[in-house]
Scaffold this active site. Structure first.
Site, short mmCIF file in Angstrom:
data_model
loop_
_atom_site.label_atom_id
_atom_site.label_comp_id
_atom_site.label_asym_id
_atom_site.label_seq_id
_atom_site.Cartn_x
_atom_site.Cartn_y
_atom_site.Cartn_z
CG ASP A 149 24.57 -14.34 44.68
OD1 ASP A 149 24.91 -15.53 44.73
OD2 ASP A 149 25.40 -13.40 44.70
CB ALA A 177 25.33 -16.26 47.88
CG ASP A 178 21.86 -17.79 43.88
OD1 ASP A 178 21.13 -18.24 44.78
OD2 ASP A 178 21.57 -16.77 43.23
CD GLN A 179 28.06 -19.38 40.22
OE1 GLN A 179 29.11 -19.91 39.90
NE2 GLN A 179 27.74 -18.15 39.83
#
Length: 405
Positions: A149, A177-179
């Site tokens: 991320d 970024a991950d979410q």
């Protein structure tokens, strides 16, 4: 005596084979599980999801459970298998014949080499929807790099936009970024399910963190690439490198407040600071934004947060208190929305968690299961797919499946 009608779920009847780990994939499948999908979390035999061994503060919920794992894995059942085993491969392909969705976020190529690529699943079930998550996509110069991320935030430009200009740039204090990648997975999966209803065809979905982060920086890219000017972080508490004062974060006697949109005249009148009128045009508020921030900040520090917010809200200045996590959890609006809830975990005890974020009039997402133990539901899952008890015992005896109790 009347009984309540059964609760309906939007994705009831949809079975997801979830091979994902860490954050991106697990958050996506948790969202699907909140809507009633049957999430079968297929973990590595023995160790399980990597997030089980990672935590914050070097502490564990209930003494043994990762808060990171507990956050993203509710409403799932776990089976822990040795994916390198031929017997397990055959078993998973048998499960895939009646499954709807496969989700995985291994590095590109890893799953294909194990025999779990899209074409492998499509061969046994042409209706399968296969969602693959990665850091940078499945080809290109960065394909072999780790897709983490913070690395993505930096590559996409988010970190360089954040923080004060006279200090080092700052990553966001959450895995954005991950979410965002998780949301894109759900977006793609729901679209593919709808298209399959119309055509009967499955498909492959590719989601990557870098593309997702770029898409969510759209206004910054459009501004820079079309206006011929680069974003430059201010040296003050201005909240965005492209914005003019007063947009930003300001000190009070007892904390901080954020001030967004309002006529500047309205703000300096509320602050009883008529001398700020000399800055009241758009170009000046941008060109001298750090100077304006210093002047405004000197005025906001004369007030407590509650008094200042009351004064500003009374004249429709867009503003809010800046909370920490613990304060936000007790915020009256957060409490009104019932956004913090609990579930009971066999080892973690009563775990406080964030509730589903959307409201649906007919098929409200709910939390029905805590995050599972490693392989906790292996026997019941395989029994549902028709495997005989003796064959299940054989898997366990051979080390191809582990069950944590």
């Amino acid at each position: 005596m009347t009984s309540e009608p059964p609760v309906q779920r939007a994705l009831e009847g949809v079975t997801v084979l979830d091979f994902s780990h860490l954050l991106q994939g697990p958050f996506a499948t948790q969202l699907l599980g909140d809507m009633g999908a049957n999430i079968i979390k297929i973990e590595r035999a023995g160790s399980g999801d990597m997030f089980r061994s990672m935590t914050f503060f070097a502490k564990w919920v209930g003494g043994s459970e990762s808060p990171n794992f507990l956050a993203w894995n509710r409403n799932k059942r776990s089976i822990a298998l040795n994916l390198k085993s031929k017997k397990v491969h055959d078993l998973i392909m048998e499960m895939a014949k009646t499954a709807d969705v496969v989700v995985q976020n291994f590095r590109p190529g890893v799953f294909d080499r194990l025999g779990y690529g899209y074409e492998d699943f499509k061969a046994v079930n042409p209706r399968i929807i296969y969602c693959s998550g990665s850091g940078y996509g499945e080809e290109g110069p960065y394909v072999d790099r780790p897709g983490q991320d913070m690395l993505i935030q930096g590559l996409a430009g988010l970190i360089d936009n954040t923080g004060r200009g006279d200090q080092a740039p700052v990553p966001a204090g959450a895995g954005l970024a991950d979410q965002i990648g998780a949301m894109n997975m759900v977006y793609g999966i729901l679209g593919a399910l709808y298209w399959r209803e119309k055509t009967g065809k499955g498909q492959k979905i590719e989601v990557n963190l870098l593309a997702g982060m770029l898409a969510h920086l759209a206004q910054e890219y459009v501004a820079v690439l079309n206006l011929g000017q680069d974003l430059k972080r201010p040296n003050s508490g201005i909240g965005h490198p492209g914005m003019q004062a007063p947009f930003g974060i300001y000190e009070t006697k007892d904390g901080y407040v954020s001030i967004a949109m309002s006529p500047f005249k309205t703000l300096y009148e509320v602050l009883e600071a008529p001398e700020l009128a000399v800055y009241d045009d758009l170009a000046t508020l941008y060109d001298k934004r750090d100077e304006v921030w210093e002047k405004v900040n000197a005025e906001t520090r004369k007030y407590g947060s509650a008094e200042l917010l009351e004064r500003m809200l009374a004249v429709d200045i867009w503003c809010a208190q800046v909370n920490d996590i613990r304060t936000a959890a007790e915020d009256p609006q957060v409490r009104h929305m019932n956004m913090l809830t609990t579930y009971e975990h066999p080892r973690g005890g009563t775990v406080r968690v964030v509730a589903p974020a959307i409201r649906m009039s007919e098929t409200q997402p709910v939390i029905e299961r805590p995050a599972p133990l490693i392989g906790e539901h292996g026997r019941e899952i395989l029994a549902e797919f028709g495997m005989a008890p003796d064959d299940i015992d054989s898997l366990v005896a051979d080390g191809d499946m582990t069950i944590e109790t």
